[in-house]
Motif scaffolding. Structure first.
Motif, PDB file in Angstrom:
ATOM      1  N   HIS A  14       0.801  -1.228   0.000  1.00 58.47           N
ATOM      2  CA  HIS A  14       0.000   0.000   0.000  1.00 58.47           C
ATOM      3  C   HIS A  14       0.835   1.280   0.000  1.00 58.47           C
ATOM      4  O   HIS A  14       0.266   2.370   0.078  1.00 58.47           O
ATOM      5  CB  HIS A  14      -0.942  -0.009   1.206  1.00 58.47           C
ATOM      6  CG  HIS A  14      -1.970  -1.081   1.128  1.00 58.47           C
ATOM      7  ND1 HIS A  14      -3.041  -1.035   0.270  1.00 58.47           N
ATOM      8  CD2 HIS A  14      -2.069  -2.275   1.766  1.00 58.47           C
ATOM      9  CE1 HIS A  14      -3.762  -2.130   0.395  1.00 58.47           C
ATOM     10  NE2 HIS A  14      -3.192  -2.906   1.294  1.00 58.47           N
ATOM     11  N   THR A  15       2.145   1.157  -0.093  1.00 58.33           N
ATOM     12  CA  THR A  15       3.012   2.336  -0.043  1.00 58.33           C
ATOM     13  C   THR A  15       3.236   2.899  -1.437  1.00 58.33           C
ATOM     14  O   THR A  15       3.515   2.164  -2.386  1.00 58.33           O
ATOM     15  CB  THR A  15       4.367   1.993   0.610  1.00 58.33           C
ATOM     16  OG1 THR A  15       4.112   1.554   1.950  1.00 58.33           O
ATOM     17  CG2 THR A  15       5.286   3.201   0.642  1.00 58.33           C
ATOM     18  N   LYS A  16       3.128   4.223  -1.513  1.00 55.75           N
ATOM     19  CA  LYS A  16       3.367   4.925  -2.777  1.00 55.75           C
ATOM     20  C   LYS A  16       4.681   5.698  -2.678  1.00 55.75           C
ATOM     21  O   LYS A  16       5.112   6.085  -1.595  1.00 55.75           O
ATOM     22  CB  LYS A  16       2.222   5.892  -3.075  1.00 55.75           C
ATOM     23  CG  LYS A  16       0.903   5.176  -3.327  1.00 55.75           C
ATOM     24  CD  LYS A  16      -0.196   6.167  -3.650  1.00 55.75           C
ATOM     25  CE  LYS A  16      -1.501   5.439  -3.935  1.00 55.75           C
ATOM     26  NZ  LYS A  16      -2.580   6.363  -4.278  1.00 55.75           N
ATOM     27  N   MET A  17       5.288   5.912  -3.828  1.00 59.93           N
ATOM     28  CA  MET A  17       6.526   6.687  -3.888  1.00 59.93           C
ATOM     29  C   MET A  17       6.228   8.104  -3.395  1.00 59.93           C
ATOM     30  O   MET A  17       5.307   8.749  -3.902  1.00 59.93           O
ATOM     31  CB  MET A  17       7.046   6.698  -5.335  1.00 59.93           C
ATOM     32  CG  MET A  17       8.434   7.217  -5.462  1.00 59.93           C
ATOM     33  SD  MET A  17       9.580   6.114  -4.626  1.00 59.93           S
ATOM     34  CE  MET A  17      11.093   7.013  -4.871  1.00 59.93           C
ATOM     35  N   PRO A  18       6.969   8.600  -2.399  1.00 60.47           N
ATOM     36  CA  PRO A  18       6.639   9.895  -1.799  1.00 60.47           C
ATOM     37  C   PRO A  18       7.193  11.112  -2.542  1.00 60.47           C
ATOM     38  O   PRO A  18       6.853  12.240  -2.191  1.00 60.47           O
ATOM     39  CB  PRO A  18       7.247   9.791  -0.403  1.00 60.47           C
ATOM     40  CG  PRO A  18       8.393   8.853  -0.556  1.00 60.47           C
ATOM     41  CD  PRO A  18       7.976   7.874  -1.636  1.00 60.47           C
ATOM     42  N   PHE A  19       8.038  10.920  -3.553  1.00 61.89           N
ATOM     43  CA  PHE A  19       8.659  12.062  -4.227  1.00 61.89           C
ATOM     44  C   PHE A  19       9.108  11.674  -5.628  1.00 61.89           C
ATOM     45  O   PHE A  19       9.073  10.511  -6.012  1.00 61.89           O
ATOM     46  CB  PHE A  19       9.865  12.571  -3.420  1.00 61.89           C
ATOM     47  CG  PHE A  19      10.887  11.497  -3.142  1.00 61.89           C
ATOM     48  CD1 PHE A  19      11.818  11.124  -4.105  1.00 61.89           C
ATOM     49  CD2 PHE A  19      10.911  10.839  -1.922  1.00 61.89           C
ATOM     50  CE1 PHE A  19      12.750  10.130  -3.851  1.00 61.89           C
ATOM     51  CE2 PHE A  19      11.839   9.839  -1.661  1.00 61.89           C
ATOM     52  CZ  PHE A  19      12.761   9.491  -2.634  1.00 61.89           C
ATOM     53  N   HIS A  39      19.012   0.575  -7.110  1.00 60.60           N
ATOM     54  CA  HIS A  39      19.895  -0.507  -6.663  1.00 60.60           C
ATOM     55  C   HIS A  39      21.355  -0.145  -6.938  1.00 60.60           C
ATOM     56  O   HIS A  39      22.224  -0.343  -6.085  1.00 60.60           O
ATOM     57  CB  HIS A  39      19.520  -1.810  -7.367  1.00 60.60           C
ATOM     58  CG  HIS A  39      20.476  -2.928  -7.114  1.00 60.60           C
ATOM     59  ND1 HIS A  39      20.532  -3.585  -5.899  1.00 60.60           N
ATOM     60  CD2 HIS A  39      21.410  -3.508  -7.889  1.00 60.60           C
ATOM     61  CE1 HIS A  39      21.476  -4.519  -5.949  1.00 60.60           C
ATOM     62  NE2 HIS A  39      22.017  -4.489  -7.146  1.00 60.60           N
ATOM     63  N   ASN A  40      21.608   0.400  -8.115  1.00 66.06           N
ATOM     64  CA  ASN A  40      22.976   0.778  -8.488  1.00 66.06           C
ATOM     65  C   ASN A  40      23.452   2.026  -7.744  1.00 66.06           C
ATOM     66  O   ASN A  40      24.629   2.136  -7.397  1.00 66.06           O
ATOM     67  CB  ASN A  40      23.073   1.002  -9.998  1.00 66.06           C
ATOM     68  CG  ASN A  40      22.872  -0.282 -10.771  1.00 66.06           C
ATOM     69  OD1 ASN A  40      23.164  -1.373 -10.281  1.00 66.06           O
ATOM     70  ND2 ASN A  40      22.352  -0.170 -11.976  1.00 66.06           N
ATOM     71  N   PRO A  44      17.624   4.613  -0.484  1.00 66.14           N
ATOM     72  CA  PRO A  44      17.575   5.565   0.629  1.00 66.14           C
ATOM     73  C   PRO A  44      17.610   4.816   1.966  1.00 66.14           C
ATOM     74  O   PRO A  44      17.267   3.639   2.038  1.00 66.14           O
ATOM     75  CB  PRO A  44      16.223   6.260   0.457  1.00 66.14           C
ATOM     76  CG  PRO A  44      15.626   5.789  -0.806  1.00 66.14           C
ATOM     77  CD  PRO A  44      16.424   4.632  -1.300  1.00 66.14           C
ATOM     78  N   LYS A  45      18.021   5.505   2.984  1.00 65.21           N
ATOM     79  CA  LYS A  45      18.031   4.925   4.334  1.00 65.21           C
ATOM     80  C   LYS A  45      16.605   4.823   4.861  1.00 65.21           C
ATOM     81  O   LYS A  45      15.728   5.553   4.433  1.00 65.21           O
ATOM     82  CB  LYS A  45      18.854   5.796   5.289  1.00 65.21           C
ATOM     83  CG  LYS A  45      20.288   5.992   4.862  1.00 65.21           C
ATOM     84  CD  LYS A  45      21.100   4.751   5.110  1.00 65.21           C
ATOM     85  CE  LYS A  45      22.553   4.998   4.762  1.00 65.21           C
ATOM     86  NZ  LYS A  45      23.167   3.882   4.087  1.00 65.21           N
ATOM     87  N   GLY A  46      16.392   3.919   5.779  1.00 66.51           N
ATOM     88  CA  GLY A  46      15.110   3.816   6.457  1.00 66.51           C
ATOM     89  C   GLY A  46      14.118   2.897   5.771  1.00 66.51           C
ATOM     90  O   GLY A  46      14.471   2.129   4.870  1.00 66.51           O
TER      91      GLY A  46
END
Length: 76
Positions: A14-19, A39-40, A44-46
């Motif tokens: 259910h998560t969408k790309m935030p930016f 991947h390359n 991002p952290k978290g």
């Protein structure tokens, strides 16, 4: 890849790309080249990075439908 738990997979579904260019698109629906680019470049952290890394592994193994099924079975 760490074995994700059920709650993680439901949240991922259910998560969408935030930016960025693909803002508001479900992570599992991001284009493969974009996930490979992350991947390359380095995820991002978290939590977002963990989810993108999982999406990468799922796409690499052709398992995107697993997340789409979870999204249908566990509506938000």
């Amino acid at each position: 890849m760490i074995q994700p738990d059920k709650e993680f997979l439901i949240k991922l579904a259910h998560t969408k790309m935030p930016f960025g260019k693909y803002k508001d698109r479900y992570l599992i629906d991001l284009p493969e080249y974009y996930v490979v680019w992350y991947h390359n470049k380095g995820f991002p952290k978290g939590p977002l990075g963990q989810m993108l890394e999982t999406v990468y592994e799922l796409k690499l193994n052709g398992l995107e439908e697993l997340i789409r099924n979870i999204k249908r079975q566990f509506p938000k």
